[in-house]
Design a protein around this motif. Structure first.
Motif, PDB file in Angstrom:
ATOM      1  N   PRO A 196      -5.750  -6.244  10.035  1.00 26.61           N
ATOM      2  CA  PRO A 196      -6.037  -4.870  10.458  1.00 26.61           C
ATOM      3  C   PRO A 196      -5.908  -4.637  11.956  1.00 26.61           C
ATOM      4  O   PRO A 196      -5.475  -3.558  12.378  1.00 26.61           O
ATOM      5  N   ILE A 197      -6.266  -5.640  12.771  1.00 22.87           N
ATOM      6  CA  ILE A 197      -6.124  -5.480  14.217  1.00 22.87           C
ATOM      7  C   ILE A 197      -4.657  -5.471  14.607  1.00 22.87           C
ATOM      8  O   ILE A 197      -4.212  -4.645  15.415  1.00 22.87           O
ATOM      9  N   LEU A 198      -3.881  -6.372  14.017  1.00 19.92           N
ATOM     10  CA  LEU A 198      -2.452  -6.449  14.310  1.00 19.92           C
ATOM     11  C   LEU A 198      -1.748  -5.144  13.934  1.00 19.92           C
ATOM     12  O   LEU A 198      -0.912  -4.638  14.692  1.00 19.92           O
ATOM     13  N   LEU A 199      -2.078  -4.585  12.764  1.00 14.66           N
ATOM     14  CA  LEU A 199      -1.430  -3.349  12.317  1.00 14.66           C
ATOM     15  C   LEU A 199      -1.698  -2.200  13.282  1.00 14.66           C
ATOM     16  O   LEU A 199      -0.789  -1.444  13.642  1.00 14.66           O
ATOM     17  N   LEU A 200      -2.953  -2.064  13.701  1.00 16.16           N
ATOM     18  CA  LEU A 200      -3.311  -0.948  14.579  1.00 16.16           C
ATOM     19  C   LEU A 200      -2.788  -1.167  15.998  1.00 16.16           C
ATOM     20  O   LEU A 200      -2.330  -0.223  16.654  1.00 16.16           O
ATOM     21  N   GLU A 201      -2.842  -2.410  16.456  1.00 11.18           N
ATOM     22  CA  GLU A 201      -2.325  -2.709  17.793  1.00 11.18           C
ATOM     23  C   GLU A 201      -0.831  -2.429  17.873  1.00 11.18           C
ATOM     24  O   GLU A 201      -0.329  -1.881  18.871  1.00 11.18           O
ATOM     25  N   ARG A 202      -0.119  -2.789  16.823  1.00 13.22           N
ATOM     26  CA  ARG A 202       1.327  -2.542  16.778  1.00 13.22           C
ATOM     27  C   ARG A 202       1.630  -1.042  16.831  1.00 13.22           C
ATOM     28  O   ARG A 202       2.557  -0.601  17.517  1.00 13.22           O
ATOM     29  N   GLU A 203       0.836  -0.259  16.120  1.00 11.20           N
ATOM     30  CA  GLU A 203       1.036   1.199  16.102  1.00 11.20           C
ATOM     31  C   GLU A 203       0.751   1.802  17.477  1.00 11.20           C
ATOM     32  O   GLU A 203       1.520   2.630  17.989  1.00 11.20           O
ATOM     33  N   LEU A 204      -0.349   1.390  18.075  1.00 11.07           N
ATOM     34  CA  LEU A 204      -0.751   1.960  19.359  1.00 11.07           C
ATOM     35  C   LEU A 204       0.206   1.593  20.486  1.00 11.07           C
ATOM     36  O   LEU A 204       0.577   2.437  21.311  1.00 11.07           O
ATOM     37  N   THR A 205       0.603   0.338  20.543  1.00 14.47           N
ATOM     38  CA  THR A 205       1.525  -0.081  21.601  1.00 14.47           C
ATOM     39  C   THR A 205       2.899   0.536  21.403  1.00 14.47           C
ATOM     40  O   THR A 205       3.576   0.907  22.364  1.00 14.47           O
ATOM     41  N   GLY A 206       3.320   0.656  20.152  1.00 15.91           N
ATOM     42  CA  GLY A 206       4.622   1.252  19.862  1.00 15.91           C
ATOM     43  C   GLY A 206       4.701   2.717  20.255  1.00 15.91           C
ATOM     44  O   GLY A 206       5.780   3.213  20.614  1.00 15.91           O
ATOM     45  N   ARG A 207       3.582   3.406  20.223  1.00 17.39           N
ATOM     46  CA  ARG A 207       3.556   4.827  20.592  1.00 17.39           C
ATOM     47  C   ARG A 207       3.124   5.033  22.045  1.00 17.39           C
ATOM     48  O   ARG A 207       2.947   6.161  22.480  1.00 17.39           O
ATOM     49  N   GLY A 208       2.942   3.948  22.777  1.00 14.56           N
ATOM     50  CA  GLY A 208       2.553   4.054  24.174  1.00 14.56           C
ATOM     51  C   GLY A 208       1.114   4.469  24.389  1.00 14.56           C
ATOM     52  O   GLY A 208       0.749   4.951  25.463  1.00 14.56           O
TER      53      GLY A 208
ATOM     54  N   GLY B 221     -10.793   9.023  -8.160  1.00 10.62           N
ATOM     55  CA  GLY B 221     -10.602   7.664  -7.675  1.00 10.62           C
ATOM     56  C   GLY B 221      -9.504   7.650  -6.634  1.00 10.62           C
ATOM     57  O   GLY B 221      -8.447   8.265  -6.821  1.00 10.62           O
ATOM     58  N   ARG B 222      -9.740   6.987  -5.515  1.00  8.58           N
ATOM     59  CA  ARG B 222      -8.748   6.891  -4.452  1.00  8.58           C
ATOM     60  C   ARG B 222      -8.446   5.422  -4.183  1.00  8.58           C
ATOM     61  O   ARG B 222      -9.355   4.594  -4.133  1.00  8.58           O
ATOM     62  N   LEU B 223      -7.187   5.115  -3.990  1.00  7.00           N
ATOM     63  CA  LEU B 223      -6.730   3.757  -3.710  1.00  7.00           C
ATOM     64  C   LEU B 223      -6.133   3.749  -2.310  1.00  7.00           C
ATOM     65  O   LEU B 223      -5.230   4.539  -2.013  1.00  7.00           O
ATOM     66  N   VAL B 224      -6.628   2.866  -1.440  1.00  7.96           N
ATOM     67  CA  VAL B 224      -6.196   2.867  -0.050  1.00  7.96           C
ATOM     68  C   VAL B 224      -5.991   1.446   0.438  1.00  7.96           C
ATOM     69  O   VAL B 224      -6.630   0.505  -0.049  1.00  7.96           O
ATOM     70  N   ASP B 225      -5.075   1.287   1.385  1.00 10.45           N
ATOM     71  CA  ASP B 225      -4.852   0.000   2.046  1.00 10.45           C
ATOM     72  C   ASP B 225      -6.070  -0.285   2.923  1.00 10.45           C
ATOM     73  O   ASP B 225      -6.271   0.363   3.949  1.00 10.45           O
ATOM     74  N   GLY B 226      -6.879  -1.245   2.528  1.00 14.56           N
ATOM     75  CA  GLY B 226      -8.118  -1.535   3.232  1.00 14.56           C
ATOM     76  C   GLY B 226      -7.936  -2.179   4.587  1.00 14.56           C
ATOM     77  O   GLY B 226      -8.911  -2.309   5.344  1.00 14.56           O
ATOM     78  N   ASN B 227      -6.720  -2.584   4.948  1.00 11.22           N
ATOM     79  CA  ASN B 227      -6.465  -3.156   6.269  1.00 11.22           C
ATOM     80  C   ASN B 227      -5.870  -2.132   7.221  1.00 11.22           C
ATOM     81  O   ASN B 227      -5.621  -2.447   8.389  1.00 11.22           O
ATOM     82  N   ASP B 228      -5.629  -0.931   6.731  1.00  6.66           N
ATOM     83  CA  ASP B 228      -5.113   0.175   7.529  1.00  6.66           C
ATOM     84  C   ASP B 228      -6.305   1.041   7.935  1.00  6.66           C
ATOM     85  O   ASP B 228      -6.774   1.883   7.172  1.00  6.66           O
ATOM     86  N   ALA B 229      -6.819   0.812   9.147  1.00  2.00           N
ATOM     87  CA  ALA B 229      -8.041   1.482   9.577  1.00  2.00           C
ATOM     88  C   ALA B 229      -7.896   2.999   9.571  1.00  2.00           C
ATOM     89  O   ALA B 229      -8.830   3.723   9.203  1.00  2.00           O
ATOM     90  N   ALA B 230      -6.731   3.498   9.965  1.00  2.00           N
ATOM     91  CA  ALA B 230      -6.518   4.945   9.992  1.00  2.00           C
ATOM     92  C   ALA B 230      -6.540   5.520   8.586  1.00  2.00           C
ATOM     93  O   ALA B 230      -7.101   6.601   8.348  1.00  2.00           O
ATOM     94  N   ALA B 231      -5.949   4.812   7.639  1.00  2.00           N
ATOM     95  CA  ALA B 231      -5.912   5.286   6.256  1.00  2.00           C
ATOM     96  C   ALA B 231      -7.297   5.264   5.630  1.00  2.00           C
ATOM     97  O   ALA B 231      -7.696   6.204   4.931  1.00  2.00           O
ATOM     98  N   VAL B 232      -8.053   4.182   5.865  1.00  2.00           N
ATOM     99  CA  VAL B 232      -9.402   4.090   5.303  1.00  2.00           C
ATOM    100  C   VAL B 232     -10.274   5.208   5.863  1.00  2.00           C
ATOM    101  O   VAL B 232     -11.026   5.861   5.125  1.00  2.00           O
ATOM    102  N   HIS B 233     -10.167   5.443   7.172  1.00  2.00           N
ATOM    103  CA  HIS B 233     -10.965   6.504   7.791  1.00  2.00           C
ATOM    104  C   HIS B 233     -10.594   7.867   7.209  1.00  2.00           C
ATOM    105  O   HIS B 233     -11.476   8.690   6.898  1.00  2.00           O
ATOM    106  N   GLU B 234      -9.319   8.128   7.027  1.00  2.00           N
ATOM    107  CA  GLU B 234      -8.880   9.424   6.501  1.00  2.00           C
ATOM    108  C   GLU B 234      -9.362   9.638   5.070  1.00  2.00           C
ATOM    109  O   GLU B 234      -9.876  10.715   4.735  1.00  2.00           O
TER     110      GLU B 234
END
Length: 381
Positions: free
Chosen positions: A298-310, A234-247
């Protein structure tokens, strides 16, 4: 040969019933949902994959908004929105190989579209035109399933059959938290584990089975804990974290493809919109609860990560939005066209060889249609 005659099938002194068949510790999920975005793990994530996930999330959000608007315009009979759950939908579609199969529920229209199904065809069921508006074999996407959890045993059956044939195929079955209360969920989990079928179960725990909160559905520590009772991880994942769900899903798919058997993944997310356009969610949940989840969008989380890393700038954000608007405009234009329906299609694709009763019904309907077309003089008396 009977079971009793098979080698090592019968043991006069079986092990005690209390002795566990496997060590449960490796099957247990983490204490908290796994995350990538906003953690050190994000630096190791594939930047191209993150940008692809972002573009699909933006498209998915616009798709949900447009489909919801179409219900208000009378172009759709009903639409169960997946707004807020787009990370689960997109990751489920992108993690699969072309040869794999996706088994969606009625809320997983976006997953089907992200998998390559035409957006209009994906909505045909919800429009009331066909039971399935697309070719499941062409896209390796099973029909959208309205009855709760009945797609899960189908996924197990396909995965088990593929393994028996020697096909390198994995089935990914999607279900909501409410579906885990159904008998079909139990049967699918049990068969999958016993057969070690190459199937991944993705439970989107969005908090409610229509108006029933999770706390009134189960007393389990988490839905992922249910996996242990069947003998699968059984795996438990943050369903709004697209990178985590994909991994997590990628790991589960690879595990299944390598012969490791099934995995149950619980993605903790939230249904921002009502159950469907026919539901009044304000009767059973507070607006403050919904707004709190908007901060974990989920969009806000990923957008924040991408913009923060350039990895994403304003031009990239605008390009994603314009692409989404193109999708919405095409969907809107095509859905505003009245479909040309043939009543005789009711009898197509029911059986490979039509039954006598079905042929009689087809003949009767054709006679009624011919009489109606002939006018009053041709009416059956």
């Amino acid at each position: 040969m009977t079971v009793m005659e098979q080698r090592d099938a019968y043991r006069p002194t079986p092990p005690p019933a209390w002795q566990p068949r496997t060590d449960p510790a490796p099957l247990l999920p983490d204490a908290r949902p796994y995350r990538v975005l906003g953690t050190e793990a994000a630096a190791k994530a594939d930047s191209e994959l993150l940008r692809r996930l972002y573009a699909q999330l933006v498209r998915g959000r616009r798709y949900n908004a447009q489909a919801t608007a179409l219900t208000k315009q009378g172009r759709l009979a009903v639409y169960p929105s997946s707004t807020g759950q787009e990370a689960c939908q997109v990751a489920a579609a992108l993690v699969l190989e072309e040869r794999d199969w996706l088994f969606p529920s009625y809320r997983d229209t976006l997953a089907a579209v992200a998998r390559g199904v035409d957006p209009v065809q994906a909505l045909t069921l919800l429009r009331g035109d066909w039971h399935t508006g697309y070719d499941p074999y062409a896209h390796r996407v099973a029909p959208l399933c309205t009855p709760l959890a009945t797609q899960l045993p189908h996924a197990v059956g396909l995965a088990h059959a593929a393994r028996l044939k020697g096909d390198d195929v994995v089935a990914l079955a999607m279900v909501g938290d409410g579906g885990t209360s159904e008998g079909d969920f139990h049967e699918a989990m049990n068969f999958a584990a016993v057969w070690q079928a190459p199937v991944v179960f993705l439970v989107q725990n969005n908090g409610f089975a229509i108006s029933v909160p999770l706390a009134k559905q189960t007393a389990a520590p988490s839905l992922a804990h249910k996996a242990v009772g069947y003998g699968m991880p059984g795996r438990l994942v943050d369903g709004n974290d697209a990178a985590a769900v994909h991994e997590v899903l990628a790991d589960a798919v690879a595990h299944a493809r390598a012969g490791g058997g099934p995995t149950l993944v619980e993605a903790v997310t939230y249904r921002i919109d009502a159950h469907t356009n026919a539901d009044d969610a304000t009767r059973y949940r507070a607006d403050g609860e919904v707004e709190a989840w908007r901060d974990h969008d989920p969009i806000l989380l990923l957008e924040r990560e991408l913009t923060g890393r350039g990895l994403l700038d304003e031009d990239g954000i605008q390009a994603a939005r314009e692409d989404a608007e193109t999708l919405a405009a095409d969907l809107r234009a095509r859905m505003n066209q009245d479909p040309a329906l043939d009543p005789m299609d009711l009898f197509a694709h029911v059986y490979a060889q039509p039954t006598t009763q079905l042929l009689e019904q087809e003949t009767q309907l054709q006679a009624e249609l011919d009489a109606e077309a002939a006018g009053p003089e041709g009416a059956v008396r």
